[in-house]
Scaffold this motif. Structure first.
Motif, PDB file in Angstrom:
ATOM      1  N   GLN A 124       5.105   9.166   7.360  1.00  0.00           N
ATOM      2  CA  GLN A 124       4.350   8.856   6.012  1.00  0.00           C
ATOM      3  C   GLN A 124       4.335   7.282   5.926  1.00  0.00           C
ATOM      4  N   CYS A 162       9.985   9.094  -0.214  1.00  0.00           N
ATOM      5  CA  CYS A 162       8.851   9.715   0.155  1.00  0.00           C
ATOM      6  C   CYS A 162       9.123  10.778   1.340  1.00  0.00           C
ATOM      7  N   THR A 188      -2.090   8.433  -1.140  1.00  0.00           N
ATOM      8  CA  THR A 188      -0.527   8.476  -0.993  1.00  0.00           C
ATOM      9  C   THR A 188      -0.157   9.966  -0.913  1.00  0.00           C
ATOM     10  N   SER A 220       1.864   5.723   3.785  1.00  0.00           N
ATOM     11  CA  SER A 220       1.555   5.463   2.381  1.00  0.00           C
ATOM     12  C   SER A 220       2.610   5.800   1.281  1.00  0.00           C
ATOM     13  N   TYR A 221       2.646   5.144   0.157  1.00  0.00           N
ATOM     14  CA  TYR A 221       3.906   5.577  -0.602  1.00  0.00           C
ATOM     15  C   TYR A 221       3.513   5.280  -2.164  1.00  0.00           C
ATOM     16  N   ALA A 222       3.642   6.717  -2.736  1.00  0.00           N
ATOM     17  CA  ALA A 222       3.607   6.712  -4.310  1.00  0.00           C
ATOM     18  C   ALA A 222       5.091   6.597  -4.664  1.00  0.00           C
TER      19      ALA A 222
END
Length: 250
Positions: free
Chosen positions: A227, A237, A197, A229-231
């Motif tokens: 982007q 993000c 992420t 993928s996500y934290a």
């Protein structure tokens, strides 16, 4: 050379965009992005989309379009739609298997895309291709990326995705050098072998080298953040990605 404008690939925030594109466009503008690249229009007309952009001082720097929208009678409809958007770049983001299953298939695809390029010229538009990871894995003795860009016309845009290429084991630098003046729009996406992420600036992509090549031999006109993928929530993000780029002096 002045700073290049930075856009957001709206696929990055696709779920939010599907619910309320107008609010997403407003949020992206407030973050400080200069433009957007569309990956679907969520039921809106070209006129509605252009109004959203104009209301927020944003430009359209590209559309990701299936190749079928650029063939036969569909090409003219697609071209007219994008003329309203003020968009020059009609980018193919991937291809069905019959276009990519062998070196011969890739050569045929290059011929088809050359034909699309010729048909778009009277509209003042260009087409191009965006990589995933498979284009950098040898097929019939050659990397598909080289098969394709070694056999397409100079005006066919090489939309290089820096993170995707590293997933395929290839860094951007050698390809930006091999095909000068063709990376007119470039996808800024991070790659990390330890953090799936990671945001831009938090991984292993050699950003300084990429920026130097884009701004010298690449003929790059737009940096486009993507982007996938996500934290954090997707909108947060992409906000953090832009802040990280600003911290790099972009």
């Amino acid at each position: 050379m002045g700073k290049l404008p930075i856009a957001l690939e709206l696929y990055s925030v696709r779920d939010d965009a599907a619910k309320d594109l107008k609010s997403v466009i407003e949020a992206v503008a407030k973050m400080g992005y200069d433009g957007v690249e569309f990956a679907g229009y969520h039921g809106h007309s070209a006129q509605e989309l252009r109004q959203m952009l104009d209301d927020n001082g944003l430009k359209c720097c590209g559309s990701h379009l299936g190749i079928q929208t650029l063939l036969g009678e569909e090409l003219d409809k697609t071209a007219e739609f994008n003329k309203v958007l003020g968009n020059e770049f009609l980018i193919i983001p991937g291809l069905p298997k019959e276009y990519t299953s062998s070196k011969e298939a890739w050569l045929k695809t290059a011929e088809i895309v050359n034909g699309i390029s010729d048909r778009l010229k009277p509209y003042g538009l260009v087409t191009g291709y965006h990589n995933h990871h498979t284009e950098f894995q040898p097929l019939d003795g050659e990397m598909p990326w080289d098969t394709f860009f070694g056999n397409t016309k100079q005006e066919v845009v090489m939309q290089f995705d820096c993170g995707n290429s590293m997933h395929g084991g290839a860094e951007a630098g050698p390809f930006l050098r091999r095909y000068p003046n063709r990376a007119r729009t470039v996808h800024l996406k991070e790659f990390s072998s330890t953090n799936d992420t990671a945001l831009i600036g938090e991984g292993e992509v050699k950003w300084a080298e990429i920026f130097e090549l884009c701004e010298t031999i690449g003929s790059t006109e737009w940096y486009i953040v993507e982007q996938e993928s996500y934290a954090y929530p997707p909108l947060e993000c992409v906000d953090r990605c832009l802040k990280n780029l600003r911290a790099m002096g972009k």
